[in-house]
Design a protein around this motif. Structure first.
Motif, mmCIF file in Angstrom:
data_model
loop_
_atom_site.group_PDB
_atom_site.id
_atom_site.type_symbol
_atom_site.label_atom_id
_atom_site.label_comp_id
_atom_site.label_asym_id
_atom_site.label_seq_id
_atom_site.Cartn_x
_atom_site.Cartn_y
_atom_site.Cartn_z
ATOM 1 N N PHE A 27 0.810 -1.220 0.000
ATOM 2 C CA PHE A 27 0.000 0.000 0.000
ATOM 3 C C PHE A 27 0.848 1.278 0.000
ATOM 4 O O PHE A 27 0.335 2.349 0.315
ATOM 5 N N SER A 28 2.113 1.186 -0.322
ATOM 6 C CA SER A 28 2.920 2.402 -0.477
ATOM 7 C C SER A 28 2.618 3.022 -1.835
ATOM 8 O O SER A 28 2.277 2.334 -2.795
ATOM 9 N N ASN A 41 2.120 1.486 3.791
ATOM 10 C CA ASN A 41 1.213 2.638 3.818
ATOM 11 C C ASN A 41 1.927 3.983 3.679
ATOM 12 O O ASN A 41 1.356 5.024 4.013
#
Length: 263
Positions: free
Chosen positions: A152-153, A170
């Motif tokens: 989720f980066s 993230n």
């Protein structure tokens, strides 16, 4: 052995090596070239002017070589180039370039792209990288060798990430990341050197100490960026060639950054 499933749709103009495997219901367009030993799973779409090297492995429902997600795109011929031995898991999307930039999206060799990874138009990805689930690059992003993008980066367009950097889960990146740096957060914050990754890749103690010292010059010394550059030049002058090359790569990155570094 049947290498191409009878339900696959392959344009007669596509150029596939005789050893390429294509699974059920996959679609391959007329301007696609695929090298020896590459495996295409089921329900994969490969379109556009796309060149794929040897021994890659594409899993189900990936869309490779689609048009760029750019409102300026007007149907121009642009390209996607993928190297060798890449693993591409389910639902990945890799787009061709745009004429407003270099016109090509380039992906190197020996990379792992896990499920739902997105590589946008005009990106450049090096070798031996890992993109965990749902990692995403906007357009025009440059990723160095051995970079790890955690789940989720996301990376803003025109950003650069230097070799051996580690981007935590993230993480939202809107600025450049120098080589060797470990960072995470939204907004992103640097947390030190990616020591564990460097040790796994064979960096010795002298090299690691020099990189850590260079990190302290940039992030812990209180110097301005211009002052830090001068300090790095002095550090490089006192190092052996085998060690200096790594600090110099960090120093040179600072000169090529256009969006400023995460600091």
């Amino acid at each position: 052995m049947m290498l191409i499933h009878p339900s696959a749709l392959i344009d007669s103009k596509a150029n596939l090596d005789s050893s390429v495997e294509v699974g059920p219901y996959s679609i391959i367009g007329p301007h696609v070239s695929i090298g020896a030993g590459t495996k295409i799973g089921s329900h994969v779409v490969i379109s556009g002017h796309t060149t794929i090297g040897k021994d890659n492995d594409f899993h189900a429902f990936s869309s490779i070589g689609g048009p760029p997600q750019d409102k300026k795109y007007g149907g121009e011929v642009t390209y996607l180039e993928i190297g060798d031995r890449n693993l591409v898991r389910e639902f990945c999307t890799f787009n061709c370039g745009t004429v407003q930039d270099r016109g090509i999206t380039r992906i190197g060799s020996d990379n792992w792209f896990l499920a739902y990874v997105h590589i946008a138009h005009d990106c450049t990805v090096g070798n031996n990288t890992i993109f965990s689930n749902n990692a995403a690059l906007a357009g025009h992003v440059e990723i160095g060798d051995w970079v790890i993008m955690s789940g989720f980066s996301a990376v803003h367009q025109f950003c650069k990430i230097g070799a051996h950097a580690f981007v935590g889960m993230n993480t939202s990146l809107t600025q450049d990341v120098p080589p060797f740096v470990l960072l995470s957060g939204n907004p992103a914050v640097a947390h030190g050197v990616n020591l564990e990754g460097l040790k796994r890749r064979g960096f010795d103690r002298e090299q690691l100490n020099a990189i850590r010292q260079a990190y302290k010059v940039i992030y812990k010394s209180g110097l301005t960026l211009d002052e830090a550059k001068l300090a790095l030049d002095q550090q490089i002058a006192g190092l052996s060639q085998e060690v200096a090359v790594h600090v110099k790569s960090l120093r040179d990155f600072l000169d090529t950054s256009t969006r400023g570094i995460v600091r």
